[in-house]
Structure formats: C-alpha cells, structure tokens
Scaffold this motif. Structure first.
Motif, mmCIF file in Angstrom:
data_model
loop_
_atom_site.group_PDB
_atom_site.id
_atom_site.type_symbol
_atom_site.label_atom_id
_atom_site.label_comp_id
_atom_site.label_asym_id
_atom_site.label_seq_id
_atom_site.Cartn_x
_atom_site.Cartn_y
_atom_site.Cartn_z
ATOM 1 N N SER A 123 0.838 -1.212 0.000
ATOM 2 C CA SER A 123 0.000 0.000 0.000
ATOM 3 C C SER A 123 0.867 1.254 0.000
ATOM 4 O O SER A 123 0.543 2.234 -0.680
ATOM 5 N N GLN A 164 -7.304 0.696 -0.342
ATOM 6 C CA GLN A 164 -7.598 -0.564 0.335
ATOM 7 C C GLN A 164 -8.861 -0.427 1.181
ATOM 8 O O GLN A 164 -9.712 -1.301 1.209
ATOM 9 N N ASP A 186 -5.701 -1.108 -4.901
ATOM 10 C CA ASP A 186 -5.150 -1.726 -3.688
ATOM 11 C C ASP A 186 -6.142 -2.754 -3.155
ATOM 12 O O ASP A 186 -7.103 -2.402 -2.465
ATOM 13 N N GLU A 187 -5.939 -3.991 -3.468
ATOM 14 C CA GLU A 187 -6.810 -5.095 -3.064
ATOM 15 C C GLU A 187 -8.288 -4.770 -3.294
ATOM 16 O O GLU A 187 -9.091 -4.782 -2.353
HETATM 17 MG MG LIG Z 1 -2.078 -2.845 2.021
#
Ligand SMILES: [Mg+2]
Ligand SMILES: Nc1ncnc2c1ncn2[C@@H]1O[C@H](COP(=O)(O)OP(=O)(O)OP(=O)(O)O)[C@@H](O)[C@H]1O
Lengths: 235, 264
Positions: free
Chosen positions: B74, B111, B183-184
C-alpha cells in the motif's frame, strides 16, 4: 402556594391571549439572537474552516483560545462590550450602548467562539477523512472546501442550534449592554429577572414558559437532524 | 448480481475479441509508461518501510503487486501515485514525477474505500463534475457494470463492504484514467463480484489503461496478471512475467509465499 398556582394561571392566560407586551419582548429576543446567530455563523464557520484547513505557527494556540472562549461568562462579555461602547470607550462615538445593536454585538461575541471551535473540529475531521481521495483526484481547494462543508451540513446545523440556544438564554451580557429598557431593549431573560425581583411572577413565568418552549423546539430540531443524518449515514 | 456478471462477461468477451492487439507504442505513451522507480525509500518511526527500491515497468497490461502483510504494497502504491513524499529516491512516469498533472491521469482505489457522505450517484457525479459535466448515461452504465445501479439513491456509506469497493472502482473508472492503481479491490467481494471486477479490469486493460493491482489472491493473480512484482520487507524480491513467476519463481521468499509458508 395559592400565589404560585395563581401565577401559573395568569402566565398561561397571558401566553394564550397573545398579550402585546409579552410578544413584543419575545419578538425582540428572537430578532436579537437570530441576528447574532447569523453574524456568528458567518464569522465562526469561516474561522473554523480556515483554521481546520491551514497549517501555521501558533495554530495550536488558536485552537486552545477558541476552546477557552467557548466558556466565556456572559457578564464578562457584557462588561467588555460595555467598556468599548460607553461614551468614553473606543467605539463610544457610534452611540450603540443601550440599543438592540449592542445586544447583538455582545451575543455575537459570546457564541462566535462556540461555532468556530465546534465547526473547526467537524470540518477538520471530515477533511482528514477525504484528504487522500481529494489529493488523488486533484480536487481544487475551493471545491474540496465546499464539498466538506456540504457533507458536514447536518453537524454544522447542530452547532448553529447550540449557539442559538446559548444566545437566547443568556442574561448577563444583554442586561449590561442593553439596559433592559422597556419597549426598547427588554428581552425575555432580562424581563424575567426584572419581573421576578418586582414580584410580578405571572409575567416572569409566562416568559419562562415561552423560553422553555423555544429551547425545547431547538433541542427537538437538533435531535431530529441528528437522527436523520444518522439514518442516512451522512453524519 | 449473477445476471449482471453473466451479461457483462458476454459484452466484454465481444469487446476483447474485436481488436486486442492495438499499437503497443501508442498504448505506452497514453499510459504514462515507462514507470521508473529508482532507489525509492520511505522511512517512518525509525524503520525503513520501503528500502532503496528499484523497479521498472515498461509493458502495458496488468501488473500485480504481491507480498505478505506489511511488505509495503500500500505504501508503494501511495508513493507511485505521489500521495506521500519519499524519504529518498524518485518515481518517474514517462519521465515525470507524480505531480498534479500526472495524478490527473491516474486513479487510485484505496484498500479502505473512501466514500463521500452522499448517495451512490452523487459520489459518481462528484468526480465526473471535476472533469467536466456529469454524464448521467455514462454514470448509470458504470454503475450497471458493477451491479450498483439499483442502489443509486442509497447513501454510499450504508453500502456493504463489497458494494463500497465496487463503487470505488466505478468512481475511479469515471475519471477516465490512463493508469489505475488498485489496492486489493476484491478483498471483501463474493465470488461473482470478484469475477465481475476482474472482467472490468481486464476490459480496462484492453482499452490501454495500465493496471497496477495489489492482491493476496494467488488464483486471482494467475487469472489477471501479465507480470508480477513480489515485494518483501520494502524491497522488490522478484519481478517477472506472470507465467515465469508462478512456474519458476527464482527468489526463495516467493517460493515460500507461493507454497503457503509464511514469509515475514
Ligand atoms: Mg495494504
Ligand atoms: N505512515 C506510516 N507510519 C509508520 N509506519 C507505517 C506507515 N504506513 C505504513 N506503515 C507500516 O509500513 C508497513 C507496510 O505497510 P503497508 O500498508 O504498505 O503494507 P501492505 O503490504 O499493504 O500490507 P497489507 O497486505 O496488510 O495491506 C507496515 O508494517 C505498516 O505498519
């Protein structure tokens, strides 16, 4: 005990009969406090937003100052405004002492710090939350500010209500700078103080009932705003 | 949701087969490539969280960034996007640092989704207004793609976790980015939604948008990655084409990670 019951009966009949003197006092109170609220909102939201969004040396001191001024005793504000507006004072030439304008000034000074301090916190918290998104989107500062103020509107209105509640209920400042002059600067709180000391409990009680009703309305408004905001997850 | 996913798969398959092989040079220029990262470091709290990292991404398509929790994925994404200043080193997108001009051509999905305290539709309109006039048709088609059209009027913060992630992605696409930093983005999605998002990402990549996609999901990385960057303790442990990475990982940490052994 009989006096007491009689006073209540008279008080309600005054309110219900729409007594002219009573309503003159109520009307002036509302005019003074709503005007003070308007002025305080313009200055307080402005200051709160600027301090929330900027970084400068001494910023922590300003925040402490706002928070301290939130608890200003009304009589002290009254005294300071009195000194400023009295004939010998720096603003004496304006001739504002013992006018509604003086009362508006005093109440504005009293509630501006409340509005500034609380709105600073609200704006700063929301701005922090949005910060990375806004930088990622390269949102211009004025757009970001407008978005934060808009999205925090429910909380900010609650702050304004709190300020109004304090203004309409205070007696010390308006008593000193207004002078409680009949038909000119007599507002609900100063009238209650005077009538009570004169022993005219029915008028005092009638005004007290109205003041309570206003206060309850403001609180109910605040509560319903909070629950609306909560329900819609805007808060 | 399933209906949407099915309809979508058909539509995107059509689009992808039409002309997948567009001029690579044009794509590169459009997508701010090459991305060159030199000696990038980020220190905080006395620790080197990103540690003299070197990386060069030249190919369009999907680059997945993998690595254990706390590897710095991240942070790397934030540094690449210019949201935090590095302690040392530089990030260059087609020779330019990630300043406002570069950021304008990129979009990031965080995220933890950051949504405005507004309705779903208003979240979309906000970013579309930044670029010009809001376009209701385009907004609704993007919301349709992520299966959120029926929830347009809902306050965004009342959406479920997965719905919030899908809204973040739709909102990022609404800005017409050249580069998407994700991010994810499928971390809390149900399987059908994961497929939907992967198709949307592949579709975007097919249109020439460079994708940098952080994920923990090995199966997902195999499905979507053109190349893999494997991070470990703030450094690039391995950077390889996807097929090579999964079949013949060269670094021991990547071997351990792929085998499910903990690498910390
Ligand atoms: Mg992360
Ligand atoms: N601003 C910061 N200050 C100090 N430490 C930080 C900061 N941001 C991140 N870290 C630390 O840096 C390390 C890497 O964080 P990062 O969020 O990049 O991990 P990640 O690879 O994305 O992990 P995950 O898979 O859990 O999302 C973590 O150990 C984290 O605690």
């Amino acid at each position: 005990m009989q006096d007491f019951a009689e006073a209540f009966r008279l008080a309600f009949s005054l309110v219900l009969s729409g007594d002219a003197d009573l309503f003159e006092i109520i009307w002036l109170s509302l005019q003074v406090s709503l005007t003070a609220l308007l002025i305080s909102c313009v200055i307080g939201f402005g200051l709160g937003t600027v301090v929330a969004l900027s970084r400068f040396p001494g910023r922590g001191g300003v925040i402490v100052l706002f928070n301290t001024l939130m608890g200003l005793p009304p009589v002290v504000v009254g005294l300071l405004v009195y000194l400023a507006l009295s004939r010998a004072g720096p603003l004496g030439v304006l001739g504002l002492l013992y006018t509604p304008a003086a009362m508006i000034i005093a109440q504005s000074i009293l509630i501006t710090p409340i509005i500034a301090a609380l709105s600073r916190q609200i704006v700063e918290d929301l701005f922090c939350e949005y910060d990375e998104l806004f930088r990622s989107l390269t949102v211009p500062l004025h757009t970001a500010m407008a978005a934060v103020l808009w999205d925090a509107r429910y909380s900010l209105i609650t702050v304004a209500l709190a300020g109004f509640g304090r203004a309409i209920a205070e007696v010390g400042a308006v008593m000193i700078v207004g002078g409680n002059i009949d038909h000119l600067t007599r507002v609900m709180t100063t009238a209650i103080a005077l009538e009570t000391s004169k022993g005219d409990l029915s008028l005092a009680l009638a005004l007290g009932i109205v003041l309570l009703a206003i206060s309850m309305t403001v609180n109910a408004l605040g509560l319903s705003l909070r629950s609306t905001a909560g329900r819609q997850a805007y808060a | 949701m399933h209906d949407v996913a099915l309809k979508l798969s058909g539509r995107i398959a059509d689009a992808a087969s039409s002309d997948a092989a567009t001029d690579a040079a044009v794509l590169n220029a459009a997508a701010l490539l090459p991305l060159v990262v030199r000696n990038l470091s980020f220190r905080a709290g006395g620790r080197s969280l990103i540690d003299a990292l070197d990386l060069e991404i030249t190919a369009p398509g999907v680059t997945t960034v993998m690595g254990p929790n706390g590897a710095g994925k991240s942070l790397l994404l934030r540094l690449l996007h210019g949201l935090i200043p590095p302690s040392a080193g530089e990030v260059l997108w087609a020779g330019m640092p990630p300043d406002r001009e570069v950021q304008k051509q990129q979009a990031m999905v965080f995220q933890k989704p950051v949504l405005l305290r507004r309705s779903v539709a208003d979240n979309m309109d906000f970013v579309m207004k930044l670029a010009g006039a809001p376009d209701v048709e385009r907004r609704d088609s993007l919301l349709q793609e992520v299966g959120l059209l029926p929830l347009s009027a809902q306050p965004a913060r009342l959406l479920s976790g997965g719905e919030q992630q899908r809204l973040s992605l739709a909102r990022a696409l609404a800005t017409n980015p050249q580069v998407l930093l994700l991010d994810e983005p499928t971390a809390s999605l149900d399987p059908a939604s994961v497929m939907t998002i992967e198709r949307i990402v592949k579709d975007a990549s097919g249109r020439g948008i460079k994708i940098i996609f952080v994920t923990h999901d090995l199966a997902q990385a195999k499905r979507i990655a053109d190349e893999v960057v494997f991070l470990h303790q703030g450094r690039v442990a391995e950077h390889a084409p996807a097929a090579d990475f999964f079949e013949r990982p060269t670094s021991s940490v990547a071997c351990d990670y792929l085998a499910g052994r903990i690498v910390l």
